[in-house]
Structures are given as structure tokens and as C-alpha cells.
Design a protein around this motif. Structure first.
Motif, PDB file in Angstrom:
ATOM      1  N   ALA A   1       1.140  -1.061  -0.089  1.00  0.00           N
ATOM      2  CA  ALA A   1      -0.156   0.059  -0.199  1.00  0.00           C
ATOM      3  C   ALA A   1       0.668   1.262  -0.149  1.00  0.00           C
ATOM      4  N   GLY A   2       0.607   2.270  -0.887  1.00  0.00           N
ATOM      5  CA  GLY A   2       1.509   3.483  -0.503  1.00  0.00           C
ATOM      6  C   GLY A   2       0.879   4.424   0.659  1.00  0.00           C
ATOM      7  N   LYS A   3       1.629   5.411   0.382  1.00  0.00           N
ATOM      8  CA  LYS A   3       1.033   6.352   1.259  1.00  0.00           C
ATOM      9  C   LYS A   3      -0.375   7.045   1.302  1.00  0.00           C
TER      10      LYS A   3
ATOM     11  N   ALA B   1      -8.874   5.424   1.333  1.00  0.00           N
ATOM     12  CA  ALA B   1      -9.837   4.785   2.217  1.00  0.00           C
ATOM     13  C   ALA B   1     -11.217   6.053   2.747  1.00  0.00           C
ATOM     14  N   SER B   2     -10.064   6.286   3.227  1.00  0.00           N
ATOM     15  CA  SER B   2     -11.327   7.633   4.159  1.00  0.00           C
ATOM     16  C   SER B   2     -12.655   8.339   3.192  1.00  0.00           C
TER      17      SER B   2
ATOM     18  N   ILE C   1      -3.444  17.120   8.032  1.00  0.00           N
ATOM     19  CA  ILE C   1      -4.231  16.173   7.660  1.00  0.00           C
ATOM     20  C   ILE C   1      -4.586  14.522   6.633  1.00  0.00           C
ATOM     21  N   LEU C   2      -3.599  14.568   6.178  1.00  0.00           N
ATOM     22  CA  LEU C   2      -3.038  13.674   5.159  1.00  0.00           C
ATOM     23  C   LEU C   2      -2.196  12.967   6.092  1.00  0.00           C
TER      24      LEU C   2
ATOM     25  N   GLN D   1      -3.822   1.531   8.369  1.00  0.00           N
ATOM     26  CA  GLN D   1      -3.354   0.197   9.147  1.00  0.00           C
ATOM     27  C   GLN D   1      -4.313  -0.540   9.845  1.00  0.00           C
ATOM     28  N   ARG D   2      -4.885   0.222  10.527  1.00  0.00           N
ATOM     29  CA  ARG D   2      -6.453  -0.551  10.987  1.00  0.00           C
ATOM     30  C   ARG D   2      -7.737   0.448  11.198  1.00  0.00           C
TER      31      ARG D   2
END
Length: 737
Positions: free
Chosen positions: A161-163, A169-170, A618-619, A627-628
Motif C-alpha cells: 500500500a502506498g502513502k 480509503a477515508s 491532515i494527510l 493500517q487499522r
């Protein structure tokens, strides 16, 4: 007959006419599915809709709904929790992807929660909460569907997974939330208030709007004088129409001030949307003054029913159907053409409340035009860029960065750059030369006295400064016949009146010397032969220059003078931008050339560094929770404020009326929302410390705990607007009885 379970009741109606939970869940699921299909997430949104209210199958909720018509709203003490049950059911399916549904379901009334924190409202604790027994829910409702991977995750199998994964996802969760809450509101509205639901119908299609625009533009071209500028404007339009054939994605439209980019970009958007099956055009503008101007033009061409104007100053006229439709469309942007602000657009995309997020799914499958793209908020630039990237890559949205001064967002030296941005104009540099109408020079430092003397030599001149204080000081030095002052200490209605007077003076050839803050720079159609601009960023200087020799009447070019004020520049934003501009000016004979503009933004972003382009981190917050799947939705919403709402307060000023009249009008209405919109035109924003001083001096009266009215009208002046320096001052005439 067994127990019947109801989602919504109707006052003074028998139970037979109430809406069952099953009917509500099925209808919301179908609506949400249709919304989610616009970004390949129909099944995801359908499951969120199907499970969002399964908690209403509890006896506790059913007992309450019989006694309380508002039992559906669980935000007040004593209301049964009906949203947690569905979130727990979604999470039980999958400890990772299940959360993608759990967040929207848990937050469909109270707002998207944080993932994990000390508060009992966080998703982690909600998922462990003991809730009322809802086992009466039919099994067919609880059956899961094959969801597949979220659109942004397709093709990522087996890859690290990238940065960007936390942001992506959010963002996906927030878009699912939008589908759910809009579907929930619409279905509830259809049942409880079908009359309001009918207000949403009857918008014209994009085909009709495109036909009207093309007819208007053809007539405009035929009637235009055959000048070089008008010929170049026609070329710009033709290039926009040609570019509309290109595949959806990221575009830039670099057109000098006066090139007609507003209508040309709209022509691109409508044709592009029709070709690729996109649903609407969203025009995003930094200032409300430009919105009002552009929306009026769009309505004149396309008709009132086609345009939704959504910003804080928009005043609905009365209770006509068109106004009702506008109020409804503002809730979810269900209109073919939306005209809105940077603040409304970007803050909604980072918000957590349902009222702000309802409209987000309607951004998918649209054309978004960012007018004056250089005005993207620098402290939030990187989150904004990520939003534009995500919308274009995974949400079938075409983005147009529309400006005379492109902000270098796609330069290769920037690690976070936007890629594959296609310029609509074949040769922006050549176009710049064709529209070049001013000669700009840097005249170094000027004392206030020297500046006033220079301005007095010109019959018609505009001077733009960086602060309200400086604007007033210079105005006081030159005031007399033909002198005008403009600043945000004047309410919008007052500024509009002054601008009309200024235009009349200019058209009549009368003396006209204007001292203004930067509010005059963007989108104000006004034309001076000479403009003085206090040192600022090159983009701001270019905006000021756009008010000079606008129609090209001065063959040798208008005169733009950039000067350093005697007291220097205010710290922070203004100073750093002006210092960057001064560095760049040394390398270019023409400080407004495309090369100078590009170097300015590259240097500015490099000097600020990544931290200053995401000031609130924010990022980073979104990445750390990835991760969770513990995303801080509420925390991010609190941080993403383009305008510092905590530092300013609103005062309603008695412009063209008596304070007592305003107070009587407010106290005499039960339509406070409409009154608030109406009074935006008569509102001034002031720092809290100034507000508290005025309140302590008893010159502000609070009305109905919502409106603050200035009751000492002597400190609101026709020349200057609000003058709060001495709140106890009264004109001598007003002391006479």
C-alpha cells in the motif's frame, strides 16, 4: 398478526399509514445503490442502505416511535440507539472492509465518528457497545452481498500500500456516507413531506442547456466587433469545444483576463458532459462576489431553473417553487449546474456531518471547473490536490483548472504533483501576448504621502492594498470628489452600490480614484487606465492588472505599478508571497509572463515546503490510521477550515435602514433560515476582539440568540463602512433631539 416494525410515524395518522422498517430499508438501499453506481460502488452503498436502520427492529425503538414522532433522531437523551446495530453487523462481516460500511451506518445521524479515541462516540467503542435486542430483523435483510474491492483498491492485490491509501480509503468511506445519508433523507422526505420531495423535480437536461448556450455564443460572435481581442476570444471558445472531445480526466485552461474563459469553460463542460454521460457541471469560485456575477450571467442565458447558486450570501426571494427547489437542491446539489465557493466545495469534502456530506456523491460523474485555480488555499493545498486526483482517477469526474495564472500543480519537481493534466489552449504564451494590455513595473518603496501624491496626479486610478487599515489611511489622504473606498468593512450590498457608482464615473469619464483591499481583484468587471498594487504575490498582481486597460482601449498599454508600502507587509501569507514575487521579478522583464508565473509558484511551493502545504497534517492523520482503518473523521473536519471561523464574528449593519427596523423584522418572523440568508447581504465580518469591544460598549444587540445587530449606526459610514475604532462615537447631528 405479529408485531409490525415501523421506521417512521405520521402525526395524527393511524399506524396503517406509517412506514415500515423493511420498506424504508429497501427503498434507501435502492437509492443508495443508484448513487454509488456512479463510482462503481453500487453494492457497497446498497448494503449501507439496507443495514443502516436494522436497530429499529428493537422493542425499545418501537415503543418510543409510538410516543415520539422524532424518535428517528437519536441525538437527544432518551432516544433509543438504532444506528449502532447495523454498524456492528457490517463489522462482523470483515474486520477491515466491514468498517468501510460501519462508519457510514454508525454516523448516519450524528456524523462520521473518529475511529478510536477516548470518547464513547468513537467507532471502536460503538462496535463494542451493548445495544437493544434487534433480533426480530428478517434474515433476508441481513444477508451480505459480494462487494468486491473498493474502486481505488482494484489492481492493488499483492502490492504494498502506498502513502495515499489512508486518504483514499477515508475518501471512499465519506462518499459511501454521502450515498447513504442522501438516500435516507430523500426516502424519509418522500414519506413525511411528499410536497417537498416534488420540489426537486423538473430540472432541464444538459442537452437543453447546451443548445441554449451554443445559440447565445453564436449570436455573441456574430454581433461582436471584428477586433483582434474578439477574434482571439472566438479562437479560445473553439479550442474549448474541440478539447471537450478528449477523454475525461484533468485539464487546465490558461486564458488571460478578458479572454472570455467563463463562458468558454462552460461550453467545454456541457459538451464534455454530454459526450461522456456525465451528470452535471459544478463551477467552483473563490469569492462570493464572482459567484453572484457569474450565476447572474448563467441564469440570463440558461434560465433560472437550471442554476443552483450555493454560498453564504445567496438570498432566496420568496416562497415560489423555484426558490423552494433551490433550497432543496442546495442540500444535495441535485441540479444540472451548480455554482459554489472553494470553501463550500472543499470543506464539504473533508466534513463529517450529514448536512455537509449529502451532496458529495453528486460530485462523482460531473465536470468540476475550478475558476481562479491559483486561489486554492495554500495551507490546505496538498489535501485539495489529493481530492482532485482522487475524483479524476476513481469517481468519473473531469476537473478543469481555469485561470490566467496557472499554479504549477503539475510541475515535475513536485513529488505530489497532478499528473496527466492536459492544457486546452495550444499556445498559452502566444495567447498571453495577444491579450497583453498593460506594462507592469516595480517602483520600490513608497511612503504613504508619496503614494497619495502619485494617485492625485491621475484622473482615474485604482490602488489596491493588503489591509483594511492601509486602505482607510490612504483614502483619508486623498478623499474628495471622485474618490472611493472599498473594503470588507462594507457589507456586500454597500460594496455593490459603490461599484455601480464607480462604473458610472468611469464610463462618463469623470474623475475616479479608488482605494481598495484585494476584494476588487478577482472577477470584478471594472476598467482603469492606471493601477497601483501594494507588493504581493505575482498571482495577486496579475489579478489587479486585470482591472487595468481591460478592453484594450489604450494602445500603448495601461500602467501597473507595484510598490512596497512604507510600513512593510503584514507577517505570514502576504509577506512570504511578496518576497517570493520579488525574487522572481529579478529574473524576468515582464513580471506577469507565463514563465514568471510558473517560476513564482514553483518557488513559492518550494519555499513553503510540504509541511506548510498541509498545515494541519491532515494527510498524516489519515495515513496513520490506515493500517487499522481507524480514521479521525471528526478531527479532520475540525481542522479543515479554509476560513478561520473561530477568529471572526458577524455583525448585521444598518445599511440604508434603521437598527430598530432590522430588529423588528427579525423578531417578527418565524422563518429564521430565510432571514439569515437575506441578512448576509448586510453583514460584516470582524475579528472577535473587535466584536467583544463593540458588545462591551453596548453598540451591538443580540436578537433571538442568533443575530447581532449594530445599533449605533453612526459608526457605520457611507464612505468607509464599519468604523469600530471608537464605538462610543456619535455624530453631533444624532445627539440633537
Amino acid at each position: 398478526m405479529g408485531q409490525r416494525y415501523y421506521a417512521h410515524s405520521l402525526e395524527n395518522e393511524p399506524e396503517e399509514k406509517w412506514q415500515t422498517v423493511e420498506a424504508h430499508l429497501q427503498q434507501v438501499a435502492q437509492l443508495a445503490k443508484n448513487f454509488g453506481a456512479d463510482f462503481e460502488a453500487g453494492k457497497w452503498a446498497e448494503m449501507a442502505g439496507r443495514w443502516h436502520d436494522v436497530g429499529k427492529y428493537s422493542l425499545e425503538f418501537q415503543k418510543r416511535i409510538g410516543a415520539d414522532i422524532d424518535a428517528n433522531i437519536e441525538l437527544m437523551r432518551g432516544r433509543p440507539d438504532h444506528s449502532t446495530a447495523g454498524a456492528q453487523h457490517a463489522d462482523a462481516m470483515s474486520k477491515q472492509l466491514g468498517k468501510f460500511l460501519a462508519y457510514p451506518i454508525a454516523g448516519h445521524h450524528a456524523g462520521l465518528p473518529n475511529g478510536q479515541e477516548t470518547s464513547e462516540s468513537c467507532l471502536f467503542k460503538r462496535l463494542k457497545k451493548v445495544v437493544p435486542d434487534w433480533s426480530a430483523c428478517p434474515e433476508k435483510i441481513l444477508e451480505p452481498a459480494a462487494l468486491g474491492m473498493p474502486p481505488f483498491a482494484k489492481g492493488m492485490a499483492g502490492k504494498k500500500a502506498g502513502k495515499r491509501i489512508g486518504f483514499q480509503a477515508s475518501f471512499f468511506i465519506r462518499m459511501l456516507y454521502s450515498c447513504l445519508v442522501d438516500a435516507d433523507f430523500l426516502d424519509t422526505e418522500q414519506f413525511v413531506n411528499p410536497e417537498k420531495a416534488d420540489w426537486r423535480k423538473g430540472y432541464p437536461g444538459l442537452e437543453s442547456l447546451n443548445e441554449k448556450l451554443i445559440l447565445y455564443l453564436n449570436d455573441l460572435v456574430k454581433s461582436a466587433e471584428p477586433t483582434h481581442i474578439n477574434k482571439d476570444r472566438d479562437k479560445i471558445l473553439r479550442h474549448c469545444l474541440d478539447a471537450a472531445e478528449k477523454e475525461p480526466g484533468l485539464f487546465s485552461l490558461t486564458v488571460p483576463t478578458g479572454g472570455g474563459k467563463t463562458l468558454s469553460s462552460l461550453a467545454f463542460a456541457l459538451k464534455h458532459a454530454l459526450k461522456y454521460g456525465l451528470k452535471r457541471v459544478i463551477y467552483v469560485i473563490p469569492y462570493t462576489s464572482i459567484i453572484e456575477q457569474n450565476a447572474a450571467v448563467f441564469r440570463e442565458i440558461l434560465g433560472d431553473s437550471a442554476v443552483l447558486e450555493h454560498h453564504s450570501n445567496f438570498e432566496l426571494k420568496d416562497e415560489k417553487d423555484e426558490d423552494r427547489r433551490s433550497r432543496s437542491a442546495a442540500e444535495n446539489w441535485d441540479a444540472p449546474l451548480v455554482v459554489t465557493t472553494n470553501v463550500q466545495f472543499f470543506e464539504s469534502l473533508f466534513h463529517s456531518r450529514s448536512s455537509k456530506c449529502r451532496k458529495l456523491h453528486n460530485i462523482a460523474k460531473s465536470v468540476v471547473i475550478l475558476d481562479e485555480a491559483q486561489m486554492l488555499p495554500v495551507p490546505f493545498l496538498r489535501p485539495c490536490v489529493e481530492t482532485l486526483r482522487e475524483l479524476s482517477e476513481f469517481y468519473s469526474t473531469s476537473i478543469v483548472l481555469c485561470t490566467a495564472t496557472q499554479p504549477a500543480l503539475s510541475e515535475e519537481d513536485l513529488s505530489w504533483r497532478l499528473e496527466n493534466v492536459r492544457e486546452i489552449m495550444p499556445e498559452p504564451a502566444t495567447l498571453y501576448e495577444a491579450f497583453r494590455r498593460v506594462n507592469a513595473e516595480y517602483v520600490s518603496k513608497l511612503s504613504d504621502e508619496e503614494l497619495a501624491e502619485r494617485l492625485a496626479r491621475h484622473e482615474q486610478v485604482l490602488c489596491v492594498v493588503n489591509t483594511r487599515k492601509h486602505a482607510r489611511l490612504i483614502y483619508e489622504k486623498i478623499k474628495g470628489d471622485g474618490c472611493y473606498h472599498l473594503s470588507a468593512l462594507m457589507c456586500p450590498a454597500h460594496r455593490s452600490e459603490k461599484l455601480a457608482e464607480i462604473r458610472q464615473a468611469l464610463d462618463a469619464g469623470r474623475p475616479c480614484r479608488v482605494i481598495s483591499t484585494q476584494l476588487i481583484e478577482a472577477g470584478v468587471d471594472i476598467d482603469f487606465p492606471v493601477v497601483y498594487r501594494s507588493a504581493a504575490g505575482i498571482d495577486s498582481v496579475a489579478q489587479a492588472a486585470g482591472r487595468c486597460n481591460r478592453e484594450g482601449r489604450i494602445r500603448e498599454g495601461g500602467q501597473v505599478c507595484v510598490f512596497m508600502p512604507e510600513d512593510g507587509l503584514p507577517p505570514g501569507y502576504f509577506r512570504q508571497n511578496a518576497e517570493t514575487a520579488e525574487i522572481v521579478m529579478r529574473h524576468h522583464d515582464d513580471m506577469l509572463s507565463p514563465d514568471a508565473v510558473r517560476e513564482y509558484f514553483e518557488t513559492l511551493y518550494w519555499r513553503k515546503g510540504d509541511d506548510e502545504l498541509d498545515r494541519e497534517e491532515i494527510l498524516k492523520d489519515l495515513w496513520e490510521g490506515a493500517q487499522r482503518a481507524d480514521f479521525p473523521f471528526r478531527t479532520v473536519a475540525g481542522k479543515f477550515n479554509i476560513i478561520d471561523k473561530n477568529g471572526m464574528d458577524s455583525v448585521i449593519v444598518p445599511f440604508k435602514t434603521e437598527p430598530s427596523g432590522l430588529i423588528d423584522e427579525i423578531e417578527g418572523t418565524d422563518k429564521l433560515g430565510q432571514m439569515a440568508r437575506k441578512l448576509q447581504r448586510y453583514t460584516v465580518q470582524i475579528p472577535k476582539r473587535v466584536f467583544y469591544a463593540l458588545e462591551a460598549a453596548s453598540v451591538i444587540e443580540r436578537v433571538r440568540n442568533q443575530f447581532c445587530v449594530l445599533i449605533n449606526k453612526d459608526i457605520y459610514k457611507d464612505e468607509l463602512g464599519l468604523c469600530p475604532e471608537d464605538p462610543t462615537f456619535h455624530e453631533s447631528e444624532s445627539l440633537m433631539t
